[in-house]
Design a protein around this motif. Sequence first.
Motif, PDB file in Angstrom:
ATOM      1  N   ALA A  58      -2.815   4.494  -6.582  1.00 41.40           N
ATOM      2  CA  ALA A  58      -1.567   4.648  -5.807  1.00 41.40           C
ATOM      3  C   ALA A  58      -1.162   3.298  -6.038  1.00 41.40           C
ATOM      4  O   ALA A  58      -1.841   2.239  -6.405  1.00 41.40           O
ATOM      5  CB  ALA A  58      -1.260   4.765  -4.350  1.00 41.40           C
ATOM      6  N   LEU A  59       0.361   3.128  -6.184  1.00 42.50           N
ATOM      7  CA  LEU A  59       0.950   1.911  -7.427  1.00 42.50           C
ATOM      8  C   LEU A  59       2.235   1.282  -6.468  1.00 42.50           C
ATOM      9  O   LEU A  59       3.071   2.267  -5.793  1.00 42.50           O
ATOM     10  CB  LEU A  59       2.030   2.112  -8.341  1.00 42.50           C
ATOM     11  CG  LEU A  59       2.929   1.238  -9.084  1.00 42.50           C
ATOM     12  CD1 LEU A  59       1.907  -0.131  -9.084  1.00 42.50           C
ATOM     13  CD2 LEU A  59       3.095   1.477 -10.237  1.00 42.50           C
ATOM     14  N   ASN A  60       2.069   1.053  -5.511  1.00 40.12           N
ATOM     15  CA  ASN A  60       2.853  -0.274  -4.385  1.00 40.12           C
ATOM     16  C   ASN A  60       4.029  -1.073  -4.675  1.00 40.12           C
ATOM     17  O   ASN A  60       2.787  -1.911  -5.521  1.00 40.12           O
ATOM     18  CB  ASN A  60       1.981  -0.143  -2.556  1.00 40.12           C
ATOM     19  CG  ASN A  60       2.658  -0.442  -1.630  1.00 40.12           C
ATOM     20  OD1 ASN A  60       2.882  -1.852  -1.285  1.00 40.12           O
ATOM     21  ND2 ASN A  60       3.136   0.457  -0.906  1.00 40.12           N
ATOM     22  N   LEU A  61       4.909  -0.769  -4.409  1.00 39.40           N
ATOM     23  CA  LEU A  61       5.615  -2.059  -4.438  1.00 39.40           C
ATOM     24  C   LEU A  61       6.358  -3.328  -3.244  1.00 39.40           C
ATOM     25  O   LEU A  61       6.537  -2.526  -2.202  1.00 39.40           O
ATOM     26  CB  LEU A  61       7.151  -1.921  -5.025  1.00 39.40           C
ATOM     27  CG  LEU A  61       6.983  -0.694  -5.851  1.00 39.40           C
ATOM     28  CD1 LEU A  61       8.808   0.025  -6.197  1.00 39.40           C
ATOM     29  CD2 LEU A  61       6.632  -1.667  -7.765  1.00 39.40           C
ATOM     30  N   ASP A  62       5.739  -4.018  -3.334  1.00 38.15           N
ATOM     31  CA  ASP A  62       5.268  -5.689  -2.033  1.00 38.15           C
ATOM     32  C   ASP A  62       6.605  -6.024  -2.190  1.00 38.15           C
ATOM     33  O   ASP A  62       5.763  -7.400  -3.617  1.00 38.15           O
ATOM     34  CB  ASP A  62       4.236  -5.951  -1.821  1.00 38.15           C
ATOM     35  CG  ASP A  62       4.140  -6.616  -0.616  1.00 38.15           C
ATOM     36  OD1 ASP A  62       4.725  -6.839   0.032  1.00 38.15           O
ATOM     37  OD2 ASP A  62       2.855  -7.009   0.261  1.00 38.15           O
ATOM     38  N   THR A  63       7.719  -6.062  -1.778  1.00 42.92           N
ATOM     39  CA  THR A  63       9.009  -6.645  -2.631  1.00 42.92           C
ATOM     40  C   THR A  63       8.596  -8.746  -1.056  1.00 42.92           C
ATOM     41  O   THR A  63       8.701  -9.326  -1.295  1.00 42.92           O
ATOM     42  CB  THR A  63       9.774  -6.416  -1.442  1.00 42.92           C
ATOM     43  OG1 THR A  63       9.931  -5.616  -0.223  1.00 42.92           O
ATOM     44  CG2 THR A  63      10.425  -5.096  -2.420  1.00 42.92           C
ATOM     45  N   GLY A  64       7.877  -8.499  -0.527  1.00 43.06           N
ATOM     46  CA  GLY A  64       7.573  -9.615   0.599  1.00 43.06           C
ATOM     47  C   GLY A  64       8.572  -9.372   1.391  1.00 43.06           C
ATOM     48  O   GLY A  64       8.710 -10.404   2.713  1.00 43.06           O
ATOM     49  N   CYS A  65       9.226  -8.532   1.529  1.00 39.04           N
ATOM     50  CA  CYS A  65      10.467  -8.281   2.853  1.00 39.04           C
ATOM     51  C   CYS A  65      10.148  -6.584   3.650  1.00 39.04           C
ATOM     52  O   CYS A  65      10.546  -6.562   4.593  1.00 39.04           O
ATOM     53  CB  CYS A  65      11.656  -7.639   2.056  1.00 39.04           C
ATOM     54  SG  CYS A  65      12.092  -9.381   1.412  1.00 39.04           S
ATOM     55  N   LYS A  66       9.029  -5.829   2.921  1.00 40.83           N
ATOM     56  CA  LYS A  66       8.269  -4.964   3.971  1.00 40.83           C
ATOM     57  C   LYS A  66       7.672  -4.943   5.443  1.00 40.83           C
ATOM     58  O   LYS A  66       7.676  -6.115   6.461  1.00 40.83           O
ATOM     59  CB  LYS A  66       7.156  -4.561   3.146  1.00 40.83           C
ATOM     60  CG  LYS A  66       7.536  -3.700   1.592  1.00 40.83           C
ATOM     61  CD  LYS A  66       9.041  -2.897   1.844  1.00 40.83           C
ATOM     62  CE  LYS A  66       8.742  -2.061   0.305  1.00 40.83           C
ATOM     63  NZ  LYS A  66       9.461  -1.273   0.065  1.00 40.83           N
ATOM     64  N   PHE A  67       8.273  -4.327   6.214  1.00 44.17           N
ATOM     65  CA  PHE A  67       7.929  -3.951   7.618  1.00 44.17           C
ATOM     66  C   PHE A  67       5.684  -4.135   7.758  1.00 44.17           C
ATOM     67  O   PHE A  67       5.947  -3.763   7.109  1.00 44.17           O
ATOM     68  CB  PHE A  67       7.620  -2.370   8.102  1.00 44.17           C
ATOM     69  CG  PHE A  67       9.765  -2.807   8.308  1.00 44.17           C
ATOM     70  CD1 PHE A  67       9.687  -3.153  10.420  1.00 44.17           C
ATOM     71  CD2 PHE A  67       9.885  -2.039   7.582  1.00 44.17           C
ATOM     72  CE1 PHE A  67      11.538  -3.055  10.147  1.00 44.17           C
ATOM     73  CE2 PHE A  67      12.191  -2.173   7.873  1.00 44.17           C
ATOM     74  CZ  PHE A  67      12.389  -2.531   9.037  1.00 44.17           C
ATOM     75  N   PRO A  68       5.823  -5.089   8.893  1.00 43.37           N
ATOM     76  CA  PRO A  68       4.919  -5.244   8.877  1.00 43.37           C
ATOM     77  C   PRO A  68       4.015  -4.332   9.134  1.00 43.37           C
ATOM     78  O   PRO A  68       2.416  -3.880   9.071  1.00 43.37           O
ATOM     79  CB  PRO A  68       4.529  -6.599   9.399  1.00 43.37           C
ATOM     80  CG  PRO A  68       5.531  -6.554  10.028  1.00 43.37           C
ATOM     81  CD  PRO A  68       6.474  -6.239   9.339  1.00 43.37           C
ATOM     82  N   GLU A  69       3.952  -3.141  10.252  1.00 45.07           N
ATOM     83  CA  GLU A  69       3.863  -1.944  10.509  1.00 45.07           C
ATOM     84  C   GLU A  69       3.971  -1.408   8.962  1.00 45.07           C
ATOM     85  O   GLU A  69       2.246  -0.803   9.282  1.00 45.07           O
ATOM     86  CB  GLU A  69       4.191  -1.420  11.689  1.00 45.07           C
ATOM     87  CG  GLU A  69       4.940  -2.085  12.692  1.00 45.07           C
ATOM     88  CD  GLU A  69       6.617  -3.300  12.938  1.00 45.07           C
ATOM     89  OE1 GLU A  69       6.891  -3.334  13.143  1.00 45.07           O
ATOM     90  OE2 GLU A  69       6.357  -3.658  11.384  1.00 45.07           O
ATOM     91  N   VAL A  70       4.626  -1.467   8.280  1.00 46.26           N
ATOM     92  CA  VAL A  70       4.040  -0.055   7.038  1.00 46.26           C
ATOM     93  C   VAL A  70       2.585  -1.075   6.056  1.00 46.26           C
ATOM     94  O   VAL A  70       2.164  -0.139   6.057  1.00 46.26           O
ATOM     95  CB  VAL A  70       5.875  -0.241   6.224  1.00 46.26           C
ATOM     96  CG1 VAL A  70       4.737   0.434   4.936  1.00 46.26           C
ATOM     97  CG2 VAL A  70       6.519   0.396   6.900  1.00 46.26           C
TER      98      VAL A  70
END
Length: 231
Positions: A58-70
């Motif tokens: 899996a490739l996940n994009l973590d922008t630094g602005c994602k909801f902590p719940e996600v």
Amino acid sequence: MSLDAKIDGARQLLREVLDRHGPRRVAVAWTGGKDSTLALTLWRGVLRDGAPGARPLALNLDTGCKFPEVLAFRDRLADEWGVEMHIARPDVAPGYPVAVDRAACCRDLKVTPLLLALRRLDVAVLVTGIRRDEHPDRAARPAREPVAEPPHLRVHPVLDFTEMDVWAATMQLGLPHCELYGRGYRSLGCMPCTLPPEMAGDAGQGAGGERAGRAADKEAVLASLHALGYF
């Protein structure tokens, strides 16, 4: 077409991907949202039947602005499901002006890290959870979408699913989902660009429907972002 027929069609598409490319060069663009979680589930099932022992990538994009719940949901499920997860993060300077110019922000925080990760991982096929009915720019997409740079194929197994189909499949297959959906969110993006639909009208975001909580100016340039390499 019935839900079972759509699920069978999605599985057949993914079986063809596995037969042609094998398990190691296929990655699922997994956001932690309901649609890409369904796509990941379908790919896991195809791997289990056609390549026993292979771990889904899996490739996940973590922008630094994602909801902590996600992020918490992503990390927990990746551990429970044995997902080999690669997190792509942007290389931007501290104090980057998030969401000031939304098109530039998506390019810098999403598109550029995505393309770099695809090159680094040598991905031949990127499986996504996009759907035709969620945005006009995606209505005419093919299920198999070649991309020139870096060269790879994008495959969209749930393209013909509706929002209701995704939730019905989620219930039918007993899949978990992020708790934010239970709080009224229907589409999960970055925090500065996402509101629950009931708050979107007052904030001037979106134009109704599933993605009503997304920032309207960002939604308006999705075609341009796609041309740059976003899915």
